[in-house]
Design a protein around this motif. Structure first.
Motif, PDB file in Angstrom:
ATOM      1  N   MET A 127       0.475  -0.961   0.362  1.00 29.76           N
ATOM      2  CA  MET A 127      -0.211  -0.020   0.084  1.00 29.76           C
ATOM      3  C   MET A 127       0.865   1.393   0.029  1.00 29.76           C
ATOM      4  N   THR A 128       1.594   1.574   0.641  1.00 31.89           N
ATOM      5  CA  THR A 128       2.892   3.107   0.640  1.00 31.89           C
ATOM      6  C   THR A 128       3.572   2.660  -0.518  1.00 31.89           C
ATOM      7  N   ARG A 129       3.931   1.408  -1.183  1.00 34.69           N
ATOM      8  CA  ARG A 129       4.532   1.943  -2.531  1.00 34.69           C
ATOM      9  C   ARG A 129       3.480   2.135  -4.013  1.00 34.69           C
ATOM     10  N   ALA A 130       1.780   1.755  -3.648  1.00 34.05           N
ATOM     11  CA  ALA A 130       1.106   2.139  -4.279  1.00 34.05           C
ATOM     12  C   ALA A 130       1.159   3.801  -3.778  1.00 34.05           C
ATOM     13  N   ILE A 131       1.237   4.232  -3.131  1.00 34.00           N
ATOM     14  CA  ILE A 131       0.801   5.824  -2.854  1.00 34.00           C
ATOM     15  C   ILE A 131       2.338   6.192  -2.864  1.00 34.00           C
ATOM     16  N   SER A 132       3.314   6.169  -3.055  1.00 33.60           N
ATOM     17  CA  SER A 132       3.878   6.651  -2.977  1.00 33.60           C
ATOM     18  C   SER A 132       4.570   6.816  -5.092  1.00 33.60           C
ATOM     19  N   ARG A 133       4.282   5.854  -5.540  1.00 37.16           N
ATOM     20  CA  ARG A 133       3.725   6.256  -6.880  1.00 37.16           C
ATOM     21  C   ARG A 133       2.696   7.217  -7.493  1.00 37.16           C
ATOM     22  N   LEU A 134       1.687   7.463  -6.569  1.00 32.54           N
ATOM     23  CA  LEU A 134       0.904   7.907  -7.024  1.00 32.54           C
ATOM     24  C   LEU A 134       0.994   9.525  -6.598  1.00 32.54           C
ATOM     25  N   VAL A 135       1.692   9.302  -5.613  1.00 32.57           N
ATOM     26  CA  VAL A 135       1.892  11.276  -5.161  1.00 32.57           C
ATOM     27  C   VAL A 135       3.069  11.560  -6.098  1.00 32.57           C
ATOM     28  N   LEU A 136       3.757  10.036  -6.446  1.00 35.25           N
ATOM     29  CA  LEU A 136       5.168  10.635  -7.347  1.00 35.25           C
ATOM     30  C   LEU A 136       4.164  11.186  -8.900  1.00 35.25           C
ATOM     31  N   ARG A 137       3.370  10.696  -9.595  1.00 32.62           N
ATOM     32  CA  ARG A 137       2.745  10.547 -10.349  1.00 32.62           C
ATOM     33  C   ARG A 137       2.118  12.290 -10.546  1.00 32.62           C
ATOM     34  N   ARG A 138       0.783  12.408  -9.509  1.00 28.08           N
ATOM     35  CA  ARG A 138       1.208  13.475  -9.254  1.00 28.08           C
ATOM     36  C   ARG A 138       2.131  15.123  -9.512  1.00 28.08           C
ATOM     37  N   LEU A 139       2.812  14.657  -8.675  1.00 17.66           N
ATOM     38  CA  LEU A 139       3.982  16.095  -8.442  1.00 17.66           C
ATOM     39  C   LEU A 139       4.414  15.640 -10.085  1.00 17.66           C
ATOM     40  N   ALA A 140       4.810  14.965 -10.499  1.00 13.80           N
ATOM     41  CA  ALA A 140       4.869  15.290 -12.105  1.00 13.80           C
ATOM     42  C   ALA A 140       3.719  16.139 -12.937  1.00 13.80           C
ATOM     43  N   PHE A 141       2.609  14.748 -12.667  1.00 15.39           N
ATOM     44  CA  PHE A 141       1.629  15.712 -13.923  1.00 15.39           C
ATOM     45  C   PHE A 141       1.395  17.215 -12.969  1.00 15.39           C
ATOM     46  N   ALA A 142       1.211  17.754 -12.144  1.00 12.24           N
ATOM     47  CA  ALA A 142       1.795  19.329 -11.501  1.00 12.24           C
ATOM     48  C   ALA A 142       2.487  19.747 -12.010  1.00 12.24           C
ATOM     49  N   VAL A 143       3.363  20.250 -11.994  1.00 14.96           N
ATOM     50  CA  VAL A 143       4.221  20.733 -12.673  1.00 14.96           C
ATOM     51  C   VAL A 143       3.878  21.621 -13.912  1.00 14.96           C
ATOM     52  N   PRO A 144       3.220  20.823 -15.206  1.00 13.95           N
ATOM     53  CA  PRO A 144       3.168  21.669 -16.060  1.00 13.95           C
ATOM     54  C   PRO A 144       2.112  22.117 -16.037  1.00 13.95           C
ATOM     55  N   VAL A 145       1.310  21.824 -15.728  1.00 16.33           N
ATOM     56  CA  VAL A 145      -0.242  22.078 -15.269  1.00 16.33           C
ATOM     57  C   VAL A 145      -0.147  23.486 -15.069  1.00 16.33           C
ATOM     58  N   LEU A 146       0.522  23.506 -13.529  1.00 14.68           N
ATOM     59  CA  LEU A 146       0.494  25.145 -13.161  1.00 14.68           C
ATOM     60  C   LEU A 146       1.447  25.878 -13.868  1.00 14.68           C
ATOM     61  N   VAL A 147       2.179  25.532 -14.738  1.00 12.93           N
ATOM     62  CA  VAL A 147       2.976  26.301 -16.071  1.00 12.93           C
ATOM     63  C   VAL A 147       1.865  26.863 -16.975  1.00 12.93           C
ATOM     64  N   ILE A 148       1.226  26.038 -16.847  1.00 16.04           N
ATOM     65  CA  ILE A 148       0.079  26.871 -18.213  1.00 16.04           C
ATOM     66  C   ILE A 148      -0.746  27.514 -17.485  1.00 16.04           C
ATOM     67  N   VAL A 149      -1.036  27.085 -16.405  1.00 11.37           N
ATOM     68  CA  VAL A 149      -1.873  28.112 -16.193  1.00 11.37           C
ATOM     69  C   VAL A 149      -1.895  29.248 -15.633  1.00 11.37           C
ATOM     70  N   ALA A 150      -0.238  29.608 -15.062  1.00 14.60           N
ATOM     71  CA  ALA A 150       0.402  31.049 -15.161  1.00 14.60           C
ATOM     72  C   ALA A 150       0.092  31.802 -16.591  1.00 14.60           C
ATOM     73  N   LEU A 151       0.587  30.649 -17.721  1.00 17.78           N
ATOM     74  CA  LEU A 151       0.891  31.558 -18.903  1.00 17.78           C
ATOM     75  C   LEU A 151      -0.452  32.269 -19.358  1.00 17.78           C
ATOM     76  N   GLY A 152      -1.772  31.029 -18.898  1.00 18.12           N
ATOM     77  CA  GLY A 152      -2.957  31.539 -19.117  1.00 18.12           C
ATOM     78  C   GLY A 152      -2.970  32.467 -18.526  1.00 18.12           C
ATOM     79  N   VAL A 153      -2.664  32.956 -17.173  1.00 14.75           N
ATOM     80  CA  VAL A 153      -3.545  34.099 -16.437  1.00 14.75           C
ATOM     81  C   VAL A 153      -2.650  35.374 -17.154  1.00 14.75           C
ATOM     82  N   PHE A 154      -1.610  35.179 -17.384  1.00 13.63           N
ATOM     83  CA  PHE A 154      -1.234  36.167 -18.002  1.00 13.63           C
ATOM     84  C   PHE A 154      -1.687  36.684 -19.378  1.00 13.63           C
ATOM     85  N   LEU A 155      -1.744  35.410 -20.266  1.00 16.06           N
ATOM     86  CA  LEU A 155      -2.421  35.883 -21.544  1.00 16.06           C
ATOM     87  C   LEU A 155      -3.970  36.318 -21.592  1.00 16.06           C
ATOM     88  N   LEU A 156      -4.735  35.894 -20.490  1.00 14.94           N
ATOM     89  CA  LEU A 156      -5.943  36.895 -20.077  1.00 14.94           C
ATOM     90  C   LEU A 156      -5.618  37.752 -19.377  1.00 14.94           C
TER      91      LEU A 156
END
Length: 324
Positions: free
Chosen positions: A1-30
């Motif tokens: 279970m711990t391994r599954a949670i760790s993999r989930l957290v790492l995947r979400r962190l990797a996904f969060a970085v480009p999402v935050l960059v895109i959101v910030a860029l969208g704010v500037f463009l809008l």
């Protein structure tokens, strides 16, 4: 279970970085497409007496004469080094604005969410337990009725009743005028906005709990518990309710964006000193650094809420596939 949670957290962190960059860029463009001119907000009424040379000089100093993408990359480079920039509208470092206001927003949002969860679990469980009865019909009717009521309407009604009418609770602010910040003062002023926020988030949750509980009460293990002669209260609370918690936790994660929106609206009505005031000020002043950072904080809260909900679902039922 711990391994599954760790993999989930790492995947979400990797996904969060480009999402935050895109959101910030969208704010500037809008913001660049906004009809508001930051210079108008910066000068205020002094704009009518300022010379064209002064306006051009300030525009250059603020970097507003550069293309929006160049402004974004300059801001983004500063964020990577820990420099969040200066808020043009509040004349403060963005880091200071966020540090001063974020704790109060977090306090209001967390208290409202806790109240919503308590209302939903108690109301939904009782409604399912007494299906078809007067209490069930009342809770279901109120839940459906509140689904279409915006948080700011509930806030205005609560002020009219509990503050202006009955005089039980203060209207707005963090403390009474002239009073220092203390636990008693904050708790008294937090009560009404937190209650409004909690009630505004309850309808979807309570109706979902009721439906999940009805399904759980019809399952074989609950029928077996009843056949063993267990008390109905034990059957409902120890056998049916835990089964209904898994989809409920997932729904809470999905409701985080609505919670963020509701918090902003409630803060504005009650003049709560959170990030909502900064959002409005930054939007009208086209304050790129502050607007982008506040938006990133809200986006990060949504991503974190979704992650915590998924982690809780795995802890409640290890058979749940992480990111499955």
């Amino acid at each position: 279970m711990t391994r599954a949670i760790s993999r989930l957290v790492l995947r979400r962190l990797a996904f969060a970085v480009p999402v935050l960059v895109i959101v910030a860029l969208g704010v500037f463009l809008l913001a660049s497409a906004s009809p508001f001119d930051p210079i108008d907000q910066y000068f205020g009424v002094r704009l009518f007496t300022a010379s064209a040379a002064d306006v051009a000089r300030v525009r250059a100093e603020l970097g507003l004469d550069r293309p929006v993408l160049e402004q974004f990359w300059q801001w983004f480079g500063g964020v990577l080094t820990g420099d969040l920039g200066i808020s043009r509208s509040l004349r403060q470092p963005v880091a200071q604005v966020v540090a001063e206001r974020l704790p109060w927003t977090a306090l209001l949002a967390a208290t409202g969410l806790v109240l919503a969860v308590l209302f939903a679990l108690v109301g939904g469980t009782i409604a399912a337990w007494r299906q078809g009865g007067a209490v069930d019909r009342l809770i279901t009717a109120v839940g459906h009725a509140l689904e279409g009521v915006p948080p700011f309407v509930l806030a205005l009604l609560s002020i009219a009743v509990f503050s202006l009418g009955l005089g039980w609770l203060p209207v707005a602010g963090l403390t009474d005028a002239g009073e220092d910040v203390s636990f008693g003062q904050v708790a008294e002023h937090l009560a009404l906005p937190a209650l409004v926020l909690g009630v505004s988030q309850t309808p979807w949750l309570v109706l979902h709990v009721r439906q999940s509980m009805l399904g759980s009460l019809a399952e074989d293990h609950v029928t077996g518990a009843r056949a063993r002669g267990l008390a109905e209260r034990v059957v409902v609370l120890r056998h049916a309710l835990p089964t209904a918690l898994l989809p409920f936790v997932t729904l809470i994660g999905a409701r985080i964006p609505e919670l963020v929106t509701g918090t902003v609206l409630v803060e504005e009505v009650f003049s709560w000193p959170g990030l909502a005031g900064a959002v409005v000020t930054a939007a009208t002043a086209v304050d790129y650094p502050l607007l982008a950072m506040v938006t990133l904080v809200a986006t990060a809260a949504v991503l974190l809420g979704s992650l915590l909900a998924d982690v809780a679902a795995i802890l409640l039922d290890p058979r749940v596939a992480a990111d499955g």
